[in-house]
Design an enzyme around this catalytic site. Sequence first.
Site, PDB file in Angstrom:
ATOM      1  N   GLU A  63      40.495  47.300  53.011  1.00  0.00           N
ATOM      2  CA  GLU A  63      39.681  48.518  53.093  1.00  0.00           C
ATOM      3  C   GLU A  63      40.533  49.714  53.515  1.00  0.00           C
ATOM      4  OE1 GLU A  63      36.161  47.577  55.392  1.00  0.00           O
ATOM      5  OE2 GLU A  63      35.403  46.335  53.737  1.00  0.00           O
ATOM      6  N   CYS A  72      38.679  45.097  46.541  1.00  0.00           N
ATOM      7  CA  CYS A  72      38.078  43.775  46.741  1.00  0.00           C
ATOM      8  C   CYS A  72      39.144  42.682  46.723  1.00  0.00           C
ATOM      9  CB  CYS A  72      37.093  43.465  45.620  1.00  0.00           C
ATOM     10  SG  CYS A  72      35.594  44.435  45.642  1.00  0.00           S
ATOM     11  N   GLU A  74      39.118  39.836  45.060  1.00  0.00           N
ATOM     12  CA  GLU A  74      39.390  39.283  43.728  1.00  0.00           C
ATOM     13  C   GLU A  74      40.417  40.120  42.985  1.00  0.00           C
ATOM     14  OE1 GLU A  74      36.513  39.907  45.186  1.00  0.00           O
ATOM     15  OE2 GLU A  74      34.852  38.799  44.298  1.00  0.00           O
ATOM     16  N   CYS A 114      34.929  43.769  39.833  1.00  0.00           N
ATOM     17  CA  CYS A 114      35.841  42.611  39.785  1.00  0.00           C
ATOM     18  C   CYS A 114      35.580  41.773  38.537  1.00  0.00           C
ATOM     19  CB  CYS A 114      35.702  41.764  41.041  1.00  0.00           C
ATOM     20  SG  CYS A 114      36.427  42.584  42.486  1.00  0.00           S
TER      21      CYS A 114
HETATM   22  N1  THU Z   1      34.069  42.780  48.439  1.00  0.00           N
HETATM   23  C1  THU Z   1      34.990  41.948  47.880  1.00  0.00           C
HETATM   24  O1  THU Z   1      36.132  41.823  48.359  1.00  0.00           O
HETATM   25  N2  THU Z   1      34.645  41.270  46.765  1.00  0.00           N
HETATM   26  C2  THU Z   1      33.425  41.344  46.165  1.00  0.00           C
HETATM   27  O2  THU Z   1      33.235  40.813  45.081  1.00  0.00           O
HETATM   28  C3  THU Z   1      32.332  42.042  46.851  1.00  0.00           C
HETATM   29  C4  THU Z   1      32.745  42.979  47.923  1.00  0.00           C
HETATM   30  C5  THU Z   1      34.458  43.534  49.627  1.00  0.00           C
HETATM   31  C6  THU Z   1      34.598  45.018  49.394  1.00  0.00           C
HETATM   32  C7  THU Z   1      34.397  45.557  50.783  1.00  0.00           C
HETATM   33  O3  THU Z   1      35.645  45.522  51.465  1.00  0.00           O
HETATM   34  C8  THU Z   1      33.452  44.556  51.441  1.00  0.00           C
HETATM   35  O4  THU Z   1      33.504  43.385  50.646  1.00  0.00           O
HETATM   36  C9  THU Z   1      32.023  45.028  51.544  1.00  0.00           C
HETATM   37  O5  THU Z   1      31.553  45.451  50.318  1.00  0.00           O
END
Ligand code: THU
Length: 159
Positions: A63, A72, A74, A114
């Site tokens: 983040e 994300c 993935e 993703c």
């Molecule tokens: N997030 C992921 O890493 N992968 C996903 O498929 C859904 C969301 C993360 C993004 C963000 O850092 C946190 O989860 C909350 O949305």
Amino acid sequence: MEKEFKFNFEVIDGFEKLQEEDQKLFNTAMDARRKAYAPYSNFLVGCAILLENGEIISGNNQENAAYPSGLCAERTAIFWASANFPNVGIKKLFVIGAPKDAVSFIAIPPCGACRQAILEYESRQNTDVEISFASLEGDIIKTKSIRNLLPFSFDSSML
Ligand code: THU
């Protein structure tokens, strides 16, 4: 005329019922999740990718104070895989996400962005990427291709 979109997925209820390879991916995704950098959402996500050459790659969400600049789990993992193994196919992608302090949580699927990114690599290699997402307890939902999670997808064949 009304039409229907159907797809198959498998539900595996418990870590011990997974094949050894998937248990390894589960554990790798769990380890990656613990190392996620998610101070803003406190939602930690880990991803493990199995390549055709047997290599396992992991990633987690990263983040940023400027929120949209984060990424994300993935995409962190799949971009690293493609950057470092551009000519090696991706066989499987495994994802686990849950709030930081959760001890129990449902299986969370990859977000829309993703799915689109995974589709790019599935199209590029012209073979399916098996997608699994797991609860913290090891209950798994598995489907054979990202196309199952992205009907009416946009890809390079349309450009
Ligand atoms: N997030 C992921 O890493 N992968 C996903 O498929 C859904 C969301 C993360 C993004 C963000 O850092 C946190 O989860 C909350 O949305």
